[in-house]
Scaffold this active site. Structure first.
Site, short mmCIF file in Angstrom:
data_model
loop_
_atom_site.label_atom_id
_atom_site.label_comp_id
_atom_site.label_asym_id
_atom_site.label_seq_id
_atom_site.Cartn_x
_atom_site.Cartn_y
_atom_site.Cartn_z
N ARG A 170 0.81 -1.21 0.00
CA ARG A 170 0.00 0.00 0.00
C ARG A 170 0.85 1.27 0.00
NH1 ARG A 170 -5.20 -1.99 0.85
NH2 ARG A 170 -6.44 -0.40 1.81
N ARG A 224 -10.72 7.57 3.66
CA ARG A 224 -9.91 6.58 2.91
C ARG A 224 -9.47 7.17 1.57
NH1 ARG A 224 -14.19 2.06 2.76
NH2 ARG A 224 -12.70 0.72 1.68
P1 AP5 Z 1 -9.08 -3.28 2.24
O1 AP5 Z 1 -10.02 -4.30 2.72
O2 AP5 Z 1 -7.95 -3.67 1.38
O3 AP5 Z 1 -9.93 -2.13 1.58
P2 AP5 Z 1 -9.67 -1.17 0.32
O4 AP5 Z 1 -8.35 -1.16 -0.30
O5 AP5 Z 1 -10.17 0.12 0.81
O6 AP5 Z 1 -10.46 -1.81 -0.78
P3 AP5 Z 1 -11.90 -2.32 -0.69
O7 AP5 Z 1 -11.91 -3.70 -0.11
O8 AP5 Z 1 -12.77 -1.29 -0.03
O9 AP5 Z 1 -12.32 -2.34 -2.23
P4 AP5 Z 1 -11.99 -3.39 -3.36
O10 AP5 Z 1 -11.07 -2.77 -4.32
O11 AP5 Z 1 -11.62 -4.72 -2.79
O12 AP5 Z 1 -13.42 -3.47 -4.05
P5 AP5 Z 1 -14.55 -4.61 -3.98
O13 AP5 Z 1 -14.16 -5.76 -4.83
O14 AP5 Z 1 -14.98 -4.86 -2.60
O15 AP5 Z 1 -8.46 -2.52 3.48
C1 AP5 Z 1 -9.29 -2.07 4.54
C2 AP5 Z 1 -8.44 -1.35 5.57
O16 AP5 Z 1 -7.48 -2.25 6.14
C3 AP5 Z 1 -7.59 -0.18 5.04
O17 AP5 Z 1 -8.33 1.03 4.96
C4 AP5 Z 1 -6.49 -0.13 6.08
O18 AP5 Z 1 -6.93 0.46 7.27
C5 AP5 Z 1 -6.25 -1.61 6.37
N1 AP5 Z 1 -5.23 -2.17 5.46
C6 AP5 Z 1 -5.42 -3.15 4.53
N2 AP5 Z 1 -4.28 -3.43 3.88
C7 AP5 Z 1 -3.33 -2.59 4.40
C8 AP5 Z 1 -1.96 -2.37 4.11
N3 AP5 Z 1 -1.30 -3.08 3.17
N4 AP5 Z 1 -1.30 -1.42 4.83
C9 AP5 Z 1 -1.92 -0.72 5.78
N5 AP5 Z 1 -3.24 -0.85 6.10
C10 AP5 Z 1 -3.94 -1.80 5.40
O19 AP5 Z 1 -15.72 -3.83 -4.79
C11 AP5 Z 1 -16.33 -2.67 -4.23
C12 AP5 Z 1 -17.84 -2.70 -4.54
O20 AP5 Z 1 -18.01 -2.52 -5.96
C13 AP5 Z 1 -18.55 -4.01 -4.20
O21 AP5 Z 1 -19.81 -3.73 -3.71
C14 AP5 Z 1 -18.60 -4.77 -5.55
O22 AP5 Z 1 -19.72 -5.63 -5.62
C15 AP5 Z 1 -18.73 -3.61 -6.54
N6 AP5 Z 1 -18.07 -3.87 -7.83
C16 AP5 Z 1 -16.89 -4.52 -8.06
N7 AP5 Z 1 -16.59 -4.52 -9.38
C17 AP5 Z 1 -17.58 -3.83 -10.00
C18 AP5 Z 1 -17.82 -3.48 -11.36
N8 AP5 Z 1 -16.98 -3.84 -12.36
N9 AP5 Z 1 -18.93 -2.75 -11.63
C19 AP5 Z 1 -19.78 -2.38 -10.64
N10 AP5 Z 1 -19.63 -2.69 -9.33
C20 AP5 Z 1 -18.52 -3.42 -9.01
#
Ligand code: AP5
Ligand code: MG
Length: 221
Positions: A89, A172
């Site tokens: 990250r 975020r």
């Molecule tokens: P983490 O869980 O990694 O969250 P993020 O990076 O904020 O990413 P998300 O999980 O929110 O989104 P995603 O890209 O996975 O999208 P998704 O597939 O769910 O991290 C959470 C927290 O943990 C961080 O804020 C931090 O505090 C900590 N952390 C984690 N890793 C860390 C690190 N390395 N260092 C430090 N801290 C760390 O999809 C999103 C939505 O969109 C879903 O509802 C899905 O159904 C929809 N969707 C997906 N694709 C499409 C599409 N093509 N069209 C329409 N809708 C879609």
């Protein structure tokens, strides 16, 4: 060993796509966010520490995060590689991963960057629901479950993440995008970066990602 790093802003679709890629490539999906959420559920020391940062939308400190991720990569099922989602990250995490892989004679093969406009990210995050048992991901607008409120895969209840509340989403996106830009630059330099348009159906994005994973080798023109 095949190591893929999925890059993208919060809500870009990393977790959704990693679930598809893990089946196609036969290597495990390793998400630091999922590992932290499991630790929070278990009430472990890592979980108690991480929760303070996650709830507010800040990154968890590097020392805890790097130690947890490297331990996960040493599990037997990751001998043949992994799809990393949410790690690295920032530049320090990227450097730690490079050294750990170099010790095993390996490296990051591909780092596809799923690009999605900011307005779409907010919409996706605010409509997201995940299953309580295993974190399978749905969206009330774009990717609903077959039965409202229940996971298609394991039937468990669907819940919202605390960091998908409006204030945490704003934080975020405000505090994590600069660090993401560092990581994108890192993989541009190594030659592993591939940019993929993240807007479109989930299946269409998956096809583009698979194409990006099998194009010319790292370092080729
Ligand atoms: P983490 O869980 O990694 O969250 P993020 O990076 O904020 O990413 P998300 O999980 O929110 O989104 P995603 O890209 O996975 O999208 P998704 O597939 O769910 O991290 C959470 C927290 O943990 C961080 O804020 C931090 O505090 C900590 N952390 C984690 N890793 C860390 C690190 N390395 N260092 C430090 N801290 C760390 O999809 C999103 C939505 O969109 C879903 O509802 C899905 O159904 C929809 N969707 C997906 N694709 C499409 C599409 N093509 N069209 C329409 N809708 C879609
Ligand atoms: Mg995710």
């Amino acid at each position: 060993m095949t190591v893929v790093v999925l890059l993208g802003a919060p809500g870009a679709g990393k977790g959704t796509q990693a679930e598809i890629l893990t089946k196609r490539l036969g290597v495990p999906h390793v998400s630091t966010g999922d590992l932290f959420r499991a630790a929070v559920r278990d009430g472990s020391p890592i979980g108690l520490e991480a929760r303070r940062y996650m709830e507010r939308g800040h990154l968890v400190p590097d020392d805890i995060t790097i130690r947890m991720l490297l331990a996960r990569l040493h599990a037997d099922d990751a001998d043949s590689g992994a799809i990393l989602d949410g790690f690295p990250r920032n530049a320090a995490q990227a450097a730690a991963l490079d050294s750990a892989l170099a010790e095993r004679g390996s490296r990051v093969d591909r780092a596809p960057y799923i690009e999605v406009p900011r307005d779409e990210l907010v919409l996706r995050l605010s409509g997201r629901w995940i299953c309580a048992a295993a974190g399978h991901v749905y969206n009330e607008h774009t990717n609903p479950p077959m039965q409202p409120g229940r996971c298609d895969v394991d039937g468990s209840e669907l819940i919202q993440r605390v960091d998908d509340e409006a204030d945490a989403i704003r934080t975020r996106l405000a505090v994590q995008l600069d660090a993401l830009a560092e990581v994108v630059e890192h993989y541009r330099r190594t030659g592993a970066l591939r940019t993929v348009k993240g807007v479109g159906t989930i299946d269409a994005v998956a096809e583009d990602l698979l194409a990006a994973l099998t194009d010319d080798p790292v370092g080729a023109a």
